[in-house]
Design a protein around this motif. Structure first.
Motif, PDB file in Angstrom:
ATOM      1  N   ALA A  41       0.725  -1.125  -0.007  1.00  0.00           N
ATOM      2  CA  ALA A  41      -0.041   0.002  -0.114  1.00  0.00           C
ATOM      3  C   ALA A  41       0.808   1.348   0.194  1.00  0.00           C
ATOM      4  O   ALA A  41       0.728   2.180  -0.733  1.00  0.00           O
ATOM      5  N   LEU A  42       2.102   1.237   0.625  1.00  0.00           N
ATOM      6  CA  LEU A  42       2.970   2.294   0.850  1.00  0.00           C
ATOM      7  C   LEU A  42       3.690   2.454  -0.551  1.00  0.00           C
ATOM      8  O   LEU A  42       3.794   3.663  -0.989  1.00  0.00           O
ATOM      9  N   TYR A  43       4.097   1.503  -0.786  1.00  0.00           N
ATOM     10  CA  TYR A  43       4.607   1.389  -2.295  1.00  0.00           C
ATOM     11  C   TYR A  43       4.042   2.008  -3.356  1.00  0.00           C
ATOM     12  O   TYR A  43       4.593   2.800  -4.254  1.00  0.00           O
TER      13      TYR A  43
ATOM     14  N   ASN B 139      11.500   2.560   3.909  1.00  0.00           N
ATOM     15  CA  ASN B 139      10.593   3.325   5.082  1.00  0.00           C
ATOM     16  C   ASN B 139      11.177   2.882   6.458  1.00  0.00           C
ATOM     17  O   ASN B 139      10.941   3.993   7.264  1.00  0.00           O
ATOM     18  N   TRP B 140      11.896   1.891   6.801  1.00  0.00           N
ATOM     19  CA  TRP B 140      12.585   1.679   7.959  1.00  0.00           C
ATOM     20  C   TRP B 140      13.481   2.884   8.372  1.00  0.00           C
ATOM     21  O   TRP B 140      13.453   3.118   9.426  1.00  0.00           O
ATOM     22  N   CYS B 141      14.196   3.047   7.381  1.00  0.00           N
ATOM     23  CA  CYS B 141      15.392   4.015   7.584  1.00  0.00           C
ATOM     24  C   CYS B 141      14.871   5.524   7.564  1.00  0.00           C
ATOM     25  O   CYS B 141      15.362   6.287   8.475  1.00  0.00           O
ATOM     26  N   GLU B 142      13.698   5.742   6.949  1.00  0.00           N
ATOM     27  CA  GLU B 142      12.994   6.948   7.027  1.00  0.00           C
ATOM     28  C   GLU B 142      12.580   7.141   8.406  1.00  0.00           C
ATOM     29  O   GLU B 142      12.639   8.228   9.034  1.00  0.00           O
ATOM     30  N   ARG B 143      12.117   6.101   8.946  1.00  0.00           N
ATOM     31  CA  ARG B 143      11.589   6.197  10.303  1.00  0.00           C
ATOM     32  C   ARG B 143      12.804   6.044  11.532  1.00  0.00           C
ATOM     33  O   ARG B 143      12.541   6.794  12.741  1.00  0.00           O
ATOM     34  N   TYR B 144      13.556   5.548  11.307  1.00  0.00           N
ATOM     35  CA  TYR B 144      14.477   5.108  12.409  1.00  0.00           C
ATOM     36  C   TYR B 144      15.905   5.738  12.226  1.00  0.00           C
ATOM     37  O   TYR B 144      16.898   5.546  13.288  1.00  0.00           O
ATOM     38  N   GLY B 145      16.027   6.373  10.974  1.00  0.00           N
ATOM     39  CA  GLY B 145      17.597   6.801  10.802  1.00  0.00           C
ATOM     40  C   GLY B 145      18.295   6.168   9.587  1.00  0.00           C
ATOM     41  O   GLY B 145      17.974   4.857   9.441  1.00  0.00           O
TER      42      GLY B 145
END
Length: 158
Positions: free
Chosen positions: A107-109, A127-133
């Motif tokens: 869905a994000l994609y 997405n993980w890196c956007e959220r956690y660095g």
């Protein structure tokens, strides 16, 4: 991601285990009595197949199988309730394509500007890196994998 949950695309979430084991760890074991407690295990010495505890017993702070949980949006406002159907611990990079799909990545994609043909695991990692660095994916932490099914009957908790 709220919409992905409401639409039934997101049925899994990952959260970093805190604290991470400080010693080499190869596997986590759940307490056989279904207490919801987990312990990390690793080699007793270099090259040994014998395992020893590398952490104290910990419980998943996000619930255990059979429990009702509230699902909240980014601002912390609850918008749905769900039942936990499974909990496990794995390395972040062990994420499979099916896991990435269960995380609502598809869905994000479709709603982002990601290039077509990027594997779902890559989209999830971005997405993980956007959220956690920036280095959050490369760090490959142990994560809680919580599988849930949204209740159709609103927000009530049991």
């Amino acid at each position: 991601l709220k919409q992905a949950i409401l639409d039934g695309y997101k049925v899994q979430t990952r959260r970093i285990v805190k604290p991470q084991p400080t010693q080499p760890t190869t596997i986590w074991y759940a307490d056989a009595s279904d207490s919801g407690k987990w312990v990390a295990m690793g080699p007793s010495r270099k090259g040994s197949a014998e395992l020893r505890k590398t952490s104290s017993w910990i419980s998943c702070p996000y619930g255990k199988s059979g429990e009702s949980i509230l699902l909240a949006d980014e601002s912390g406002t609850p918008f749905a309730s769900a039942v936990v159907v499974g909990v496990r611990i794995q390395r972040l990079q062990s994420l499979s394509e099916a896991d990435a799909r269960a995380e609502g990545t598809l869905a994000l994609y479709h709603s982002s500007s990601l290039l077509p043909g990027v594997p779902l695991q890559t989209a999830f990692a971005l997405n993980w890196c956007e959220r956690y660095g920036t280095h959050a994916w490369a760090a490959n932490p142990w994560v809680w994998v919580v599988e849930f099914r949204r209740r159709q009957d609103g927000l009530q908790e049991d």
